[in-house]
Design a protein around this motif. Structure first.
Motif, PDB file in Angstrom:
ATOM      1  N   LEU A 176     -15.158  63.301 -59.578  1.00 61.23           N
ATOM      2  CA  LEU A 176     -15.825  62.430 -60.631  1.00 61.23           C
ATOM      3  C   LEU A 176     -14.795  61.937 -61.404  1.00 61.23           C
ATOM      4  N   HIS A 177     -14.673  60.414 -61.494  1.00 57.95           N
ATOM      5  CA  HIS A 177     -13.554  59.863 -62.298  1.00 57.95           C
ATOM      6  C   HIS A 177     -14.183  59.073 -63.620  1.00 57.95           C
ATOM      7  N   ASN A 178     -13.520  59.345 -64.530  1.00 53.75           N
ATOM      8  CA  ASN A 178     -13.965  58.443 -65.875  1.00 53.75           C
ATOM      9  C   ASN A 178     -12.925  57.368 -65.635  1.00 53.75           C
ATOM     10  N   THR A 179     -13.646  56.018 -65.459  1.00 49.56           N
ATOM     11  CA  THR A 179     -12.890  54.795 -65.044  1.00 49.56           C
ATOM     12  C   THR A 179     -12.670  54.227 -66.374  1.00 49.56           C
ATOM     13  N   GLY A 180     -13.433  54.350 -67.588  1.00 50.90           N
ATOM     14  CA  GLY A 180     -13.211  53.786 -68.907  1.00 50.90           C
ATOM     15  C   GLY A 180     -12.111  54.447 -69.726  1.00 50.90           C
ATOM     16  N   THR A 181     -11.910  53.723 -71.051  1.00 55.13           N
ATOM     17  CA  THR A 181     -11.139  54.529 -71.936  1.00 55.13           C
ATOM     18  C   THR A 181     -11.720  55.109 -73.101  1.00 55.13           C
ATOM     19  N   LEU A 182     -13.125  55.480 -73.118  1.00 53.50           N
ATOM     20  CA  LEU A 182     -13.805  56.362 -73.988  1.00 53.50           C
ATOM     21  C   LEU A 182     -14.140  57.463 -73.166  1.00 53.50           C
ATOM     22  N   PRO A 183     -14.269  58.661 -73.987  1.00 54.11           N
ATOM     23  CA  PRO A 183     -14.832  60.025 -73.275  1.00 54.11           C
ATOM     24  C   PRO A 183     -16.095  59.974 -72.906  1.00 54.11           C
ATOM     25  N   LEU A 184     -16.520  60.652 -71.879  1.00 56.01           N
ATOM     26  CA  LEU A 184     -18.046  60.782 -71.342  1.00 56.01           C
ATOM     27  C   LEU A 184     -18.700  62.079 -71.702  1.00 56.01           C
ATOM     28  N   SER A 186     -22.056  65.128 -71.854  1.00 55.38           N
ATOM     29  CA  SER A 186     -23.454  65.519 -71.272  1.00 55.38           C
ATOM     30  C   SER A 186     -23.657  65.045 -70.033  1.00 55.38           C
ATOM     31  N   LEU A 187     -22.344  64.956 -69.209  1.00 57.18           N
ATOM     32  CA  LEU A 187     -22.735  64.741 -67.615  1.00 57.18           C
ATOM     33  C   LEU A 187     -23.480  65.573 -66.938  1.00 57.18           C
ATOM     34  N   SER A 188     -24.304  65.314 -65.917  1.00 53.50           N
ATOM     35  CA  SER A 188     -24.982  66.149 -64.970  1.00 53.50           C
ATOM     36  C   SER A 188     -25.078  65.445 -63.359  1.00 53.50           C
ATOM     37  N   ILE A 189     -25.232  66.138 -62.577  1.00 51.55           N
ATOM     38  CA  ILE A 189     -25.270  65.876 -61.294  1.00 51.55           C
ATOM     39  C   ILE A 189     -26.644  66.089 -60.695  1.00 51.55           C
ATOM     40  N   SER A 190     -27.500  65.319 -59.765  1.00 53.64           N
ATOM     41  CA  SER A 190     -28.501  65.366 -59.348  1.00 53.64           C
ATOM     42  C   SER A 190     -28.726  64.830 -57.845  1.00 53.64           C
ATOM     43  N   PRO A 203     -19.305  72.668 -60.780  1.00 52.97           N
ATOM     44  CA  PRO A 203     -20.212  72.960 -61.988  1.00 52.97           C
ATOM     45  C   PRO A 203     -21.496  71.787 -61.846  1.00 52.97           C
ATOM     46  N   SER A 204     -22.654  72.298 -62.564  1.00 51.81           N
ATOM     47  CA  SER A 204     -23.526  71.235 -62.423  1.00 51.81           C
ATOM     48  C   SER A 204     -23.736  70.386 -63.850  1.00 51.81           C
ATOM     49  N   GLN A 205     -23.108  70.898 -64.824  1.00 52.44           N
ATOM     50  CA  GLN A 205     -23.126  70.186 -65.918  1.00 52.44           C
ATOM     51  C   GLN A 205     -21.665  69.994 -66.620  1.00 52.44           C
ATOM     52  N   ILE A 206     -21.155  68.859 -67.093  1.00 52.59           N
ATOM     53  CA  ILE A 206     -19.783  68.531 -67.792  1.00 52.59           C
ATOM     54  C   ILE A 206     -20.142  68.084 -68.889  1.00 52.59           C
ATOM     55  N   GLU A 207     -19.578  68.866 -70.049  1.00 51.38           N
ATOM     56  CA  GLU A 207     -19.988  68.391 -71.528  1.00 51.38           C
ATOM     57  C   GLU A 207     -19.067  67.306 -72.133  1.00 51.38           C
ATOM     58  N   ARG A 208     -17.643  67.184 -71.408  1.00 56.23           N
ATOM     59  CA  ARG A 208     -16.856  66.109 -71.786  1.00 56.23           C
ATOM     60  C   ARG A 208     -15.894  65.801 -70.623  1.00 56.23           C
ATOM     61  N   LEU A 209     -15.428  64.643 -70.846  1.00 52.91           N
ATOM     62  CA  LEU A 209     -14.529  64.259 -69.738  1.00 52.91           C
ATOM     63  C   LEU A 209     -13.852  63.088 -70.358  1.00 52.91           C
ATOM     64  N   SER A 216     -13.224  67.856 -60.321  1.00 40.70           N
ATOM     65  CA  SER A 216     -13.811  68.179 -58.885  1.00 40.70           C
ATOM     66  C   SER A 216     -15.420  68.780 -59.075  1.00 40.70           C
ATOM     67  N   ILE A 217     -16.253  68.518 -57.887  1.00 37.50           N
ATOM     68  CA  ILE A 217     -17.439  69.370 -58.193  1.00 37.50           C
ATOM     69  C   ILE A 217     -17.971  69.527 -56.685  1.00 37.50           C
ATOM     70  N   LYS A 218     -18.163  70.814 -56.336  1.00 37.96           N
ATOM     71  CA  LYS A 218     -18.536  71.093 -55.220  1.00 37.96           C
ATOM     72  C   LYS A 218     -19.799  71.128 -54.919  1.00 37.96           C
ATOM     73  N   ALA A 219     -20.501  70.459 -53.964  1.00 36.31           N
ATOM     74  CA  ALA A 219     -21.766  70.299 -53.544  1.00 36.31           C
ATOM     75  C   ALA A 219     -22.004  71.070 -52.287  1.00 36.31           C
ATOM     76  N   THR A 220     -23.015  72.066 -52.438  1.00 35.62           N
ATOM     77  CA  THR A 220     -23.404  72.913 -51.264  1.00 35.62           C
ATOM     78  C   THR A 220     -24.661  72.266 -50.744  1.00 35.62           C
ATOM     79  N   LEU A 221     -24.643  71.569 -49.456  1.00 38.33           N
ATOM     80  CA  LEU A 221     -25.652  70.971 -48.985  1.00 38.33           C
ATOM     81  C   LEU A 221     -26.497  72.010 -47.722  1.00 38.33           C
ATOM     82  N   LYS A 222     -27.626  72.125 -47.889  1.00 33.75           N
ATOM     83  CA  LYS A 222     -28.460  72.967 -46.697  1.00 33.75           C
ATOM     84  C   LYS A 222     -29.521  72.229 -45.928  1.00 33.75           C
ATOM     85  N   VAL A 223     -29.378  72.403 -44.764  1.00 34.56           N
ATOM     86  CA  VAL A 223     -30.215  71.735 -43.971  1.00 34.56           C
ATOM     87  C   VAL A 223     -31.373  72.566 -43.267  1.00 34.56           C
ATOM     88  N   PRO A 224     -32.685  72.483 -43.146  1.00 34.61           N
ATOM     89  CA  PRO A 224     -33.377  73.498 -42.615  1.00 34.61           C
ATOM     90  C   PRO A 224     -33.131  73.737 -41.112  1.00 34.61           C
TER      91      PRO A 224
END
Length: 284
Positions: A176-184, A186-190, A203-209, A216-224
C-alpha cells in the motif's frame, strides 16, 4: 376693556406644545416619503468565503443572491478561474448559469469549484460576479489548497497473478502506497472472491499512513478443495476516509497431484470393469 394675561407657567407650556406640533407637522411628509422608498439593497454574499480542501476534492460554497431593485432582474453568473480549474452553480439542485429574481427575491446558490490536478499548495482568490442589465454584484471567494490525497494497492514487484492448488492456501504480499502529500487515516482492506474462497489480511486495519509512505500487507488466500481447475479473478480493495484503491489478481487454480492420481485410478478401474464384463458376458 382690559386683557388679562395668562400665568407665566401656562404660557410656557402652551409655547412648548406649539413648537412640538410645528415639528411633527414639518416632519410628517418626510416620514411618508421614507416609508415609500426601498429599504433593501441588492447583494451577493456567501456564508463562508474561505474554504480549505485537498487538490482532488471540490470546494463547496453556499451563497445568497438578493434582488433589492424595484424590478425583476436576470443575473448572469461569471467567474475568473486559474487555468485548469472548473466551477458550477446550482439552484434547487439544478445546474444554472443565470438566475431570474423578482423584486425583493433571494435565492440560495450552491457553488462548487474544482482545482486542477497540479494546483500548488497555497490560497487562491476566486472572483465571482452576478451581472444584470443594470447591476454588477461582486463576490470574492478563497480556495485554500492544502495538498492531495492518493493511494495505490499492488505488490512489490507489480505482478498481479498467482497460481494455487485446489484445497490449498497462499500468502500474497500486498504493498500500500500513499501517493499523495496528505496523511491517510482509518484504512481497511476487503476482498471480492469466487464463492467459497476466503481471504484474511494482516494487518486488516491501518490507522494512519503519511504522505509518500508505504506499508506491506499480507493477504492469505484459501481455495476450497473441490475448486475446478481454471482461471479466476480476486480483487482486493482499500477503503478509507479520503481515498480508495484496488488490486485485481488473476488466479490460476490447478488440481492436486493426489487428485490427479485418484482420477486416473478411477478411470482405470472403470475400464477394467468394462473389460471384465465384456469378457464375461460377451461369450454368451
Amino acid at each position: 376693556m382690559s386683557v388679562q394675561l395668562l400665568p407665566k407657567p401656562l404660557r410656557k407650556g402652551l409655547f412648548r406644545t406649539f413648537l412640538l406640533l410645528t415639528f411633527f407637522a414639518a416632519t410628517k411628509p418626510l416620514h411618508a416619503q421614507n416609508h415609500d422608498a426601498p429599504k433593501e439593497t441588492s447583494g451577493f454574499t456567501a456564508k463562508l468565503v474561505n474554504i480549505e480542501s485537498a487538490v482532488n476534492e471540490p470546494f463547496r460554497f453556499s451563497a445568497s443572491l438578493h434582488n433589492g431593485t424595484a424590478t425583476q432582474q436576470v443575473y448572469e453568473l461569471k467567474s475568473e478561474l486559474p487555468i485548469g480549474w472548473q466551477i458550477s452553480y446550482r439552484v434547487d439542485g439544478s445546474q444554472v448559469t443565470s438566475v431570474n429574481l423578482a423584486s425583493g427575491q433571494t435565492r440560495e446558490i450552491a457553488i462548487e469549484i474544482t482545482a486542477s490536478g497540479n494546483a500548488a499548495v497555497r490560497k487562491y482568490i476566486i472572483p465571482i460576479k452576478a451581472v444584470s442589465s443594470s447591476l454588477t454584484l461582486p463576490l470574492q471567494l478563497e480556495a485554500v489548497v492544502k495538498g492531495s490525497y492518493g493511494a495505490s494497492l499492488s505488490t512489490p514487484s507489480g505482478r498481479l497473478s498467482e497460481e494455487l492448488t485446489a484445497g490449498s492456501h497462499k500468502d500474497i504480499e500486498l504493498e500500500l502506497h500513499n501517493t499523495g502529500t496528505l496523511p491517510l487515516s482509518s484504512l481497511s482492506i476487503s476482498s471480492q472472491l469466487p464463492t467459497g474462497w476466503e481471504a484474511t489480511f494482516s494487518p486488516s486495519q491501518i490507522e494512519r499512513l503519511d504522505g509518500g509512505k508505504k506499508v506491506s500487507i499480507k493477504a492469505t488466500l484459501k481455495v476450497p478443495d473441490k475448486t475446478i481447475a481454471g482461471d479466476y479473478s480476486a480483487t482486493f480493495t482499500l477503503g478509507g476516509n479520503n481515498t480508495n484503491a484496488q488490486a485485481a489478481f488473476r488466479i490460476f487454480v490447478k488440481t492436486s497431484v493426489l487428485s490427479g492420481w485418484i482420477g486416473i485410478l478411477i478411470i482405470a478401474l472403470a475400464i477394467s470393469v468394462v473389460y471384465v464384463l465384456i469378457r464375461k458376458y460377451g461369450r454368451r
